[in-house]
Write an enzyme that holds these catalytic residues in place. Sequence first.
Site, PDB file in Angstrom:
ATOM      1  N   GLY A 131       0.778  -1.163   0.011  1.00 27.40           N
ATOM      2  CA  GLY A 131      -0.031  -0.056   0.103  1.00 27.40           C
ATOM      3  C   GLY A 131       0.890   1.410   0.141  1.00 27.40           C
ATOM      4  O   GLY A 131       0.349   2.421   0.257  1.00 27.40           O
TER       5      GLY A 131
ATOM      6  N   GLY B 127       2.458   2.518  -2.578  1.00 21.90           N
ATOM      7  CA  GLY B 127       2.575   3.101  -3.955  1.00 21.90           C
ATOM      8  C   GLY B 127       3.709   2.750  -4.727  1.00 21.90           C
ATOM      9  O   GLY B 127       4.305   3.287  -5.717  1.00 21.90           O
ATOM     10  N   LEU B 128       4.507   1.646  -4.011  1.00 19.94           N
ATOM     11  CA  LEU B 128       5.538   1.490  -4.607  1.00 19.94           C
ATOM     12  C   LEU B 128       5.556   0.168  -5.539  1.00 19.94           C
ATOM     13  O   LEU B 128       6.602  -0.455  -5.814  1.00 19.94           O
ATOM     14  CB  LEU B 128       6.988   1.136  -3.800  1.00 19.94           C
ATOM     15  CG  LEU B 128       7.260   2.556  -3.015  1.00 19.94           C
ATOM     16  CD1 LEU B 128       8.127   2.255  -1.876  1.00 19.94           C
ATOM     17  CD2 LEU B 128       7.884   3.676  -3.651  1.00 19.94           C
ATOM     18  N   GLY B 129       4.318  -0.119  -5.810  1.00 21.73           N
ATOM     19  CA  GLY B 129       4.211  -1.283  -6.865  1.00 21.73           C
ATOM     20  C   GLY B 129       4.263  -2.685  -6.221  1.00 21.73           C
ATOM     21  O   GLY B 129       4.668  -3.639  -7.109  1.00 21.73           O
ATOM     22  N   SER B 130       3.991  -2.815  -4.942  1.00 22.78           N
ATOM     23  CA  SER B 130       3.776  -4.407  -4.484  1.00 22.78           C
ATOM     24  C   SER B 130       2.793  -5.262  -5.097  1.00 22.78           C
ATOM     25  O   SER B 130       3.284  -6.423  -5.524  1.00 22.78           O
ATOM     26  CB  SER B 130       3.760  -4.107  -2.747  1.00 22.78           C
ATOM     27  OG  SER B 130       2.483  -3.544  -2.594  1.00 22.78           O
ATOM     28  N   SER B 131       1.573  -4.565  -5.503  1.00 28.30           N
ATOM     29  CA  SER B 131       0.801  -5.407  -6.219  1.00 28.30           C
ATOM     30  C   SER B 131       1.204  -6.018  -7.514  1.00 28.30           C
ATOM     31  O   SER B 131       1.074  -7.060  -7.768  1.00 28.30           O
ATOM     32  CB  SER B 131      -0.677  -5.018  -6.202  1.00 28.30           C
ATOM     33  OG  SER B 131      -0.550  -3.662  -6.926  1.00 28.30           O
TER      34      SER B 131
ATOM     35  N   ALA C  59       4.324  -6.308  -8.388  1.00 28.54           N
ATOM     36  CA  ALA C  59       5.715  -7.023  -8.273  1.00 28.54           C
ATOM     37  C   ALA C  59       5.106  -8.478  -7.740  1.00 28.54           C
ATOM     38  O   ALA C  59       5.598  -9.656  -8.174  1.00 28.54           O
ATOM     39  CB  ALA C  59       6.475  -6.496  -7.238  1.00 28.54           C
TER      40      ALA C  59
ATOM     41  N   ASP D 225       2.676  -0.418 -14.318  1.00 31.51           N
ATOM     42  CA  ASP D 225       3.144  -1.179 -13.005  1.00 31.51           C
ATOM     43  C   ASP D 225       4.068  -2.341 -13.435  1.00 31.51           C
ATOM     44  O   ASP D 225       5.034  -2.799 -13.140  1.00 31.51           O
ATOM     45  CB  ASP D 225       2.413  -1.278 -11.790  1.00 31.51           C
ATOM     46  CG  ASP D 225       2.110   0.067 -11.241  1.00 31.51           C
ATOM     47  OD1 ASP D 225       2.265   1.162 -11.733  1.00 31.51           O
ATOM     48  OD2 ASP D 225       1.365   0.111 -10.140  1.00 31.51           O
TER      49      ASP D 225
HETATM   50  O1  PMV Z   1      -1.004   2.289  -6.781  1.00 28.10           O
HETATM   51  P1  PMV Z   1       0.308   2.129  -7.873  1.00 28.10           P
HETATM   52  O2  PMV Z   1       1.343   2.553  -7.279  1.00 28.10           O
HETATM   53  O3  PMV Z   1       0.195   0.653  -8.086  1.00 28.10           O
HETATM   54  O4  PMV Z   1      -0.231   3.122  -9.018  1.00 28.10           O
HETATM   55  C1  PMV Z   1      -1.020   3.164  -9.925  1.00 28.10           C
HETATM   56  C2  PMV Z   1      -0.976   4.076 -10.915  1.00 28.10           C
HETATM   57  C3  PMV Z   1      -2.234   4.352 -11.457  1.00 28.10           C
HETATM   58  O5  PMV Z   1      -1.824   5.286 -12.647  1.00 28.10           O
HETATM   59  C4  PMV Z   1      -3.081   5.377 -10.548  1.00 28.10           C
HETATM   60  C5  PMV Z   1      -3.005   3.246 -12.227  1.00 28.10           C
HETATM   61  C6  PMV Z   1      -2.442   2.501 -13.221  1.00 28.10           C
HETATM   62  O6  PMV Z   1      -2.987   1.327 -13.344  1.00 28.10           O
HETATM   63  O7  PMV Z   1      -1.784   3.060 -13.985  1.00 28.10           O
END
Ligand code: PMV
Length: 326
Positions: free
Chosen positions: A82, A84-88, A90, A130
């Site tokens: 959670g 915002g560094l792409g854990s889902s 990865a 991502d």
């Molecule tokens: O929540 P994050 O870090 O996976 O970022 C999502 C990035 C968005 O542009 C908001 C959504 C997407 O799928 O590109």
Amino acid sequence: MTRCSAPGKMILLGEHAVVFGKPALALAIDLRIYSEVVPSQQYSVNWHPMKKRHHAYISAALDEAWGGPPINVDTESEIPSGSGLGSSAAVTVSCVAAMLARKGKLDAEKVARMAFEVENTVQGRASPTDTSTSCHGFGVLVAPEKTDGFLWRIEKDKRQWNIHHCDVPKLTFVVGYTGIHAATGPLVAKVKKLVDDKDEARKAVDRIGEIVLEGVNATRSADKRRLGSLMNENHQLLRELGVSHPMLEKLVEACATKSYGAKLTGAGGGGSMIALTDEPKEVSAAIAAAGGEPIQIEVGCEGARVEKNSRGFKRPGEEPAQDLED
Ligand code: PMV
């Protein structure tokens, strides 16, 4: 036993606008998720029975990439969830890679395409930013038009993206994690509503697209002043799109004097911000003083790979892990 790993990412420029088919630039970071697949009596995650709702990404990855007998998926993460560094992304990329590796030969484009389908299914609406960054590593430019470094192209629901490799020069970023978890799906839906309803929001999305293309040139030439000023403008536009948070504002503000530029990264609503700086210690201290958690990261890291030693993280001095084929 097949173990694969994939890096997290930071979106340097273009989040949210990319969901509307605009360009985005993302960089792989040196925090990884490791996923290992082994035969099992039942579908499980870390030896707990798999639950579709609880293990949404892994379970969707199974549907997309496996279709075989029951397996256990073991995951270990270095990425705060959670953040915002792409854990889902990865976890999705490393799982899909481990499943495909177990079935036969790996192909990075195939992993990236499948991982995008998984994220799109789970989030309801996503871009391939991502997942393709986590899969291919280094820098990835996602853009509606083909340009230098083209890798492959994908279309979805009338939107299309071309995925490009981007070399990343040595740049120093510090991440400031707010500690606030915000789910991506609702934030993406919120921006969609705003863009459907308001002209200014549509214009903000268009301008973000232009910023990204200018930012690619600034990144390639390591023009830190230009890149920093584009990051600042991108942050303002994201704030107008309603995806900032008071804590993100506080952290961005705290970094202002010691960085070239700072912005939220990823979906926003919490999560993390990034600052481009030559003074990482000072910026880290400013983030901590403002109540955030500073995370020192390296950018431009290797993408998904098969880990040779299938237990435990790769230790210094061991043989390097094998790359995924491109
Ligand atoms: O929540 P994050 O870090 O996976 O970022 C999502 C990035 C968005 O542009 C908001 C959504 C997407 O799928 O590109």
